[in-house]
Write a protein that holds these residues in place. Structure first.
Motif, short mmCIF file in Angstrom:
data_model
loop_
_atom_site.label_atom_id
_atom_site.label_comp_id
_atom_site.label_asym_id
_atom_site.label_seq_id
_atom_site.Cartn_x
_atom_site.Cartn_y
_atom_site.Cartn_z
N THR A 187 0.82 -1.21 0.00
CA THR A 187 0.00 0.00 0.00
C THR A 187 0.86 1.26 0.00
N ARG A 300 -4.17 8.81 1.45
CA ARG A 300 -5.12 7.83 1.98
C ARG A 300 -6.52 8.43 1.88
N GLU A 301 -7.53 7.57 1.74
CA GLU A 301 -8.91 8.06 1.60
C GLU A 301 -9.75 7.69 2.83
N GLY A 330 -1.52 6.25 7.07
CA GLY A 330 -2.62 7.21 7.19
C GLY A 330 -3.28 7.15 8.55
N SER A 331 -3.62 5.94 9.00
CA SER A 331 -4.34 5.82 10.27
C SER A 331 -3.43 6.24 11.42
C1 LIG Z 1 -13.27 5.08 -0.37
C2 LIG Z 1 -12.54 4.68 0.90
C3 LIG Z 1 -13.05 5.06 2.11
C4 LIG Z 1 -12.39 4.69 3.29
N1 LIG Z 1 -12.92 5.08 4.48
C5 LIG Z 1 -12.33 4.73 5.62
C6 LIG Z 1 -12.90 5.14 6.87
O1 LIG Z 1 -13.93 5.82 6.94
N2 LIG Z 1 -12.23 4.76 8.00
C7 LIG Z 1 -11.09 4.00 7.96
O2 LIG Z 1 -10.53 3.70 9.05
N3 LIG Z 1 -10.54 3.60 6.79
C8 LIG Z 1 -11.12 3.95 5.62
N4 LIG Z 1 -10.55 3.57 4.42
C9 LIG Z 1 -9.27 2.81 4.44
C10 LIG Z 1 -8.11 3.82 4.51
O3 LIG Z 1 -8.03 4.55 3.30
C11 LIG Z 1 -6.73 3.16 4.71
O4 LIG Z 1 -6.59 2.14 3.77
C12 LIG Z 1 -6.56 2.59 6.11
O5 LIG Z 1 -6.65 3.65 7.06
C13 LIG Z 1 -5.19 1.91 6.24
O6 LIG Z 1 -4.20 2.81 5.80
P1 LIG Z 1 -2.84 3.03 6.60
O7 LIG Z 1 -2.06 4.00 5.77
O8 LIG Z 1 -3.09 3.36 8.01
O9 LIG Z 1 -2.17 1.61 6.55
P2 LIG Z 1 -1.02 1.16 5.55
O10 LIG Z 1 0.24 1.88 5.90
O11 LIG Z 1 -1.54 1.26 4.16
O12 LIG Z 1 -0.89 -0.35 5.91
C14 LIG Z 1 -0.30 -0.85 7.10
C15 LIG Z 1 -0.51 -2.34 7.15
O13 LIG Z 1 -1.89 -2.65 7.26
C16 LIG Z 1 -2.36 -3.41 6.15
N5 LIG Z 1 -3.64 -2.81 5.78
C17 LIG Z 1 -3.85 -1.70 5.02
N6 LIG Z 1 -5.17 -1.43 4.91
C18 LIG Z 1 -5.79 -2.37 5.63
C19 LIG Z 1 -7.15 -2.62 5.92
N7 LIG Z 1 -8.15 -1.84 5.44
N8 LIG Z 1 -7.43 -3.68 6.73
C20 LIG Z 1 -6.44 -4.45 7.22
N9 LIG Z 1 -5.15 -4.26 6.97
C21 LIG Z 1 -4.83 -3.24 6.18
C22 LIG Z 1 -1.31 -3.23 5.08
O14 LIG Z 1 -1.23 -4.37 4.24
C23 LIG Z 1 -0.05 -3.05 5.90
O15 LIG Z 1 0.50 -4.28 6.31
C24 LIG Z 1 -11.19 3.93 3.24
C25 LIG Z 1 -10.69 3.55 2.00
C26 LIG Z 1 -11.35 3.91 0.85
C27 LIG Z 1 -10.78 3.50 -0.47
#
Ligand SMILES: Cc1cc2nc3c(=O)[nH]c(=O)nc-3n(C[C@H](O)[C@H](O)[C@H](O)COP(=O)(O)OP(=O)(O)OC[C@H]3O[C@@H](n4cnc5c(N)ncnc54)[C@H](O)[C@@H]3O)c2cc1C
Length: 501
Positions: A187, A300-301, A330-331
């Protein structure tokens, strides 16, 4: 000996020619006979009139290959039935021109490759379609939708609704990249194009499941740094793109690995997850070259959970961690590293396919986990005060994870929510009744007749939350309740809309 030497020479020359030919064919984007890697390979098909779809298909292939995936890239007309039925993951990038017409290199796919395939032929297949078009035409992304329809009839499953790209809109292409990240397990790719962010600040942040069973989820409220929130700044259903920053700890770790000084503030928005080999290269470079070698962090979205009349832009963000228990980019940024009042780089993305239809149309809202964010905005929408709304929500534990329960209760009292069905998987009586409903999708069949009545009254169905498990389960249950054809007609009429991730 002379014969042997000559044979070795000729054989080496033939191998050399074959490698050159293979390289040439790869550059052309054509799969070489015998190289199609079977079920593990992601098949990317494109139909392009002016070259845009081809370019995006090539970028898509490159991104997936960088993440270690096997890909086969072909113009749609060159995909044969046999290859299609062997494929478990199919990505299609399809332009539409004129009045819903297919480009020349894709116009025989439906009639040829899909002919003879029955309703179960593709039931093992996950599909994602990117439609390129121009919304000023009546049949916007018409060919992409024809493809979806034709594949659906042969049993294929869809990771998400067709992602429609209006006149090569960058934000839709970034959204497509999100799914490539999910598909490849990587990601951290840079965005193909960088969003133009505005400056916002976090004004309040609260963990709303301190006693929850799952990962912490935070209700975050934001305000623009300049100007104020106006009624038309966004609509229920829209999303934000956030530009995350590195935590101070991540920058310090990188500086330690680098072993030489550079101003930490220069690294705030640069991707620092790089290999040891790349690091060796960076050590010898001057600051400017080093910064140029580090790509920008990806966006991130997040679904917007509020409407402008509530006075703040609200998000519900769940902390995600990697295998080393490190917070996701993002989170982690939104829930922990960014301080209250610190600048957040944010861009609002209109998400028309998740906008509700007419004000008085009944809505059935189905979601799990943080998916309630995208649904909450619809319920809170004052423009919908006259429409009936029915919420289905699933999470893990009622005690710890009943998100926005005070709002839901208030809306039930005021009549804005006509019906509410909730389910908590960890509270379900597992041992005593193994078949008892556990997940939000399990709530649909027991309410089948009422759902049919609502749909007959014109209800639209909105689904938000997990791509894995929930979205497919809900889709299967609704297909049983309403019939697959009816569900597809609802989708065509924008009365079955999904924002799943
Ligand atoms: C249209 C849309 C709307 C969204 N709305 C929300 C929302 O309202 N609230 C929300 O919390 N998120 C939402 N998301 C998801 C959000 O965009 C991120 O993908 C999420 O917060 C994880 O990103 P990160 O950068 O923290 O983790 P990353 O740095 O991308 O990932 C860290 C680790 O976690 C794993 N990982 C990544 N995404 C997920 C996942 N979804 N579940 C389990 N493991 C994962 C990766 O493989 C990696 O190992 C939405 C996504 C989209 C496309």
């Amino acid at each position: 000996m002379r014969y042997l030497a000559a044979s070795v020479l000729i054989f080496s020359y033939l191998i050399f020619c074959w490698l050159c030919w293979r390289q040439y064919r790869r550059k052309q984007g054509v799969a070489v006979a015998g190289e199609i890697e079977g079920a593990d390979c992601i098949l990317i098909g494109y139909a392009s009139q002016t070259g845009s779809a081809t370019r995006i298909a090539q970028q898509t292939a490159q991104q997936l290959e960088q993440a270690g995936k096997l890909v086969t890239l072909l113009p749609l007309n060159q995909i044969e039935s046999e290859l299609l039925t062997q494929t478990a993951k199919l990505l299609l990038i399809a332009s539409t021109y004129g009045e819903g017409e297919a480009p020349d290199n894709g116009n025989r796919f439906i009639a040829r490759a899909l002919r003879g395939l029955d309703a179960k032929s593709l039931q093992h297949q996950q599909v994602l379609i990117l439609g390129l078009g121009d919304s000023s035409y009546d049949y916007f992304c018409g060919f992409a939708h024809q493809l979806q329809h034709a594949l659906h009839e042969r049993g294929a499953h869809f990771m998400a609704d067709v992602i429609e790209v209006d006149r090569l809109d960058d934000s839709a292409l970034r959204h497509w990249q999100y799914y490539l990240g999910q598909l490849s397990g990587n990601t951290h790719f840079s965005d193909w194009s960088k969003p133009t962010y505005e400056k916002w600040g976090i004004v309040a942040r609260e963990c709303i499941n301190p006693n929850g069973v799952g990962a912490s989820a935070f209700h975050i409220q934001l305000q623009p740094m300049q100007g104020e929130i106006t009624p038309d700044l966004w609509q229920a259903g829209d999303v934000v793109e956030i530009g995350p920053c590195n935590s101070r700890a991540a920058i310090d770790t990188f500086l330690q690995r680098l072993g030489r000084p550079i101003a930490p503030e220069l690294l705030i928005t640069r991707s620092l997850s790089i290999s040891d080999e790349k690091l060796v290269e960076l050590k010898t470079q001057d600051d400017q070259l080093l910064l140029e070698s580090l790509s920008e962090l990806p966006h991130r979205e997040y679904s917007i959970a509020s409407v402008p009349s509530e006075g703040s832009l609200d998000l519900l963000v769940r902390q995600v961690r990697d295998a080393n228990n490190q917070l996701g980019l993002g989170s982690g940024w939104l829930t922990q590293y960014a301080g209250v009042n610190q600048t957040i780089r944010l861009r609002i993305r209109a998400n028309p396919h998740f906008h509700a239809p007419a004000d008085s149309c009944p809505l059935i809202l189905i979601g799990n986990g943080t998916g309630i964010a995208g649904l909450r905005a619809h319920i809170a929408n004052p423009a919908r005060a006259n429409g009936r709304q029915w919420l289905f929500f699933g999470e893990r534990s009622e005690l710890g994870d009943d998100f926005f329960s005070a709002d839901v209760h208030r809306w039930q009292q005021s009549g804005r929510l006509t019906r509410v069905n909730k389910i908590f998987s960890r509270d379900a009586p597992l041992k005593e009744q193994p078949n008892a409903p556990r997940y939000v999708q399990d709530l649909l069949m027991p309410n089948a007749e009422e759902i049919q009545r609502w749909v007959a009254d014109g209800a639209a169905i909105f689904v938000c939350g997990s791509l894995q498990g929930m979205a497919q389960g809900v889709d299967a249950a609704l297909a049983k309740i309403l019939g697959a054809d009816e569900l597809e007609s609802l989708a065509d009429a924008q009365r079955y809309c999904r924002d799943v991730y």
